[in-house]
Design an enzyme around this catalytic site. Structure first.
Site, PDB file in Angstrom:
ATOM      1  N   LYS A 225      -5.058   5.347  -7.721  1.00  0.00           N
ATOM      2  CA  LYS A 225      -4.979   6.702  -7.898  1.00  0.00           C
ATOM      3  C   LYS A 225      -4.865   6.852  -9.283  1.00  0.00           C
ATOM      4  O   LYS A 225      -5.393   8.040  -9.945  1.00  0.00           O
ATOM      5  CB  LYS A 225      -3.623   7.098  -7.412  1.00  0.00           C
ATOM      6  CG  LYS A 225      -3.680   7.219  -5.690  1.00  0.00           C
ATOM      7  CD  LYS A 225      -2.440   7.395  -5.133  1.00  0.00           C
ATOM      8  CE  LYS A 225      -2.581   7.283  -3.800  1.00  0.00           C
ATOM      9  NZ  LYS A 225      -1.066   7.249  -2.914  1.00  0.00           N
TER      10      LYS A 225
ATOM     11  N   LEU B  86       0.960  -1.017   0.221  1.00  0.00           N
ATOM     12  CA  LEU B  86       0.221  -0.141   0.072  1.00  0.00           C
ATOM     13  C   LEU B  86       0.983   1.298  -0.033  1.00  0.00           C
ATOM     14  O   LEU B  86       2.041   1.140   0.655  1.00  0.00           O
ATOM     15  CB  LEU B  86      -0.964   0.028   1.145  1.00  0.00           C
ATOM     16  CG  LEU B  86      -1.872  -1.143   1.316  1.00  0.00           C
ATOM     17  CD1 LEU B  86      -2.759  -0.836   2.706  1.00  0.00           C
ATOM     18  CD2 LEU B  86      -2.996  -1.030   0.152  1.00  0.00           C
ATOM     19  N   ASP B  87       0.411   2.289  -0.544  1.00  0.00           N
ATOM     20  CA  ASP B  87       1.209   3.553  -0.683  1.00  0.00           C
ATOM     21  C   ASP B  87       1.587   4.105   0.780  1.00  0.00           C
ATOM     22  O   ASP B  87       0.959   3.816   1.559  1.00  0.00           O
ATOM     23  CB  ASP B  87       0.567   4.472  -1.446  1.00  0.00           C
ATOM     24  CG  ASP B  87       0.375   4.259  -3.023  1.00  0.00           C
ATOM     25  OD1 ASP B  87       1.424   3.272  -3.545  1.00  0.00           O
ATOM     26  OD2 ASP B  87      -0.375   4.754  -3.439  1.00  0.00           O
ATOM     27  N   LYS B  88       2.461   4.906   0.915  1.00  0.00           N
ATOM     28  CA  LYS B  88       2.760   5.441   2.246  1.00  0.00           C
ATOM     29  C   LYS B  88       1.678   6.181   2.813  1.00  0.00           C
ATOM     30  O   LYS B  88       1.413   5.990   4.009  1.00  0.00           O
ATOM     31  CB  LYS B  88       3.927   6.362   1.970  1.00  0.00           C
ATOM     32  CG  LYS B  88       4.701   6.786   3.294  1.00  0.00           C
ATOM     33  CD  LYS B  88       5.737   7.618   3.045  1.00  0.00           C
ATOM     34  CE  LYS B  88       6.303   8.370   4.385  1.00  0.00           C
ATOM     35  NZ  LYS B  88       7.496   9.186   4.379  1.00  0.00           N
TER      36      LYS B  88
END
Ligand code: URA
Length: 246
Positions: free
Chosen positions: A202, A109-111
């Site tokens: 995104k 998962l992205d930061k």
């Protein structure tokens, strides 16, 4: 789980559980702190079946396992990696007694993304969940800029072209609400995708002229985020959760 009659050295069994190094265990055995099936152990190299023999350390029964399966409610600000020189990782959130199993996150998962992250040391399960051929569905909650609706749902259903030319597999968009912030309307949505390209959610919203403002993973395959877990908290999977993933 491996329940066959397979023996290993007692110091190896206890070492795997993080109870001590080989030298520590030798000392503990010498001090009479370890017993095997009710008998004080004399030799730390004695053989035992970790699943069926009873090993006790300081009078406490040792529960053996090879794999761990942890559900983490990932908070924003930590990265999905096992180690990093700059940022805190999801593994840094776990206590030592889990780290001895060398766990890793299943996918990334992205930061700034929150939500469900499975952490395990079971490479086979991780491989099966991440395999592009398995199309394991992942559902995300997002706040996105603007009013999205049927048009975007239809485009996602068809597949959208990302910035690198890749056309996504059909995905399901459900709008759950609308709100307003200082900069204008915000849509609350659930999006289910069955692949895992880099920054996929995104980039899918960028492809339809919107922008993800907040992103949280709600589920992965049969596993759903336990909403009683506060951000940053974790728990082991239940037997049912684990079985449903296999
Ligand atoms: N899609 C994204 O864009 N980011 C994530 O962290 C997960 C899916």
């Amino acid at each position: 789980m491996n329940k066959g009659k397979k023996t290993q050295r007692v110091d190896k069994i206890l070492g795997h559980l993080g109870i001590g190094s080989r030298a520590d265990l030798k000392k503990m055995v010498k001090q009479g702190r370890v017993s095997l099936n009710g008998q004080v152990l004399k030799d730390s190299g004695a053989q035992a079946d970790p699943y069926t023999d009873q090993i006790e350390v300081d009078g406490e029964l040792v529960l053996y396992r090879e794999f761990i399966y942890i559900m983490l409610h990932k908070p924003a600000g930590v990265i999905s990696a096992t180690e990093d020189t700059r940022d805190r990782t999801v593994i840094d959130l776990l206590p030592e007694h889990y780290k001895v199993f060398h766990p890793f996150p299943v996918g990334r998962l992205d930061k700034d993304t929150e939500g469900l992250l499975l952490i395990t040391n079971d490479g086979q399960l991780a491989h099966d969940l991440l395999s592009p051929r398995k199309h394991v569905p992942k559902t995300y909650y997002a706040d996105v800029r603007g009013l999205v609706g049927e048009e975007e749902a239809a485009r996602f259903e068809q597949g959208v072209e990302l910035d690198d030319g890749y056309v996504t597999l059909p995905a399901k968009l459900v709008v759950t609400g609308q709100a307003q912030d200082e900069e204008g309307p915000v849509s609350r949505i659930l999006l289910t995708i069955s692949e895992g390209k880099f920054h996929q959610v995104k980039r899918m919203f960028e492809a339809v002229g919107s922008k993800v403002l907040y992103l949280k993973r709600m589920s992965m395959g049969s596993l759903t985020l336990d909403e009683t877990l506060p951000k940053g908290a974790f728990r082991e999977l239940t037997e049912d959760e684990l079985n449903s993933l296999r």
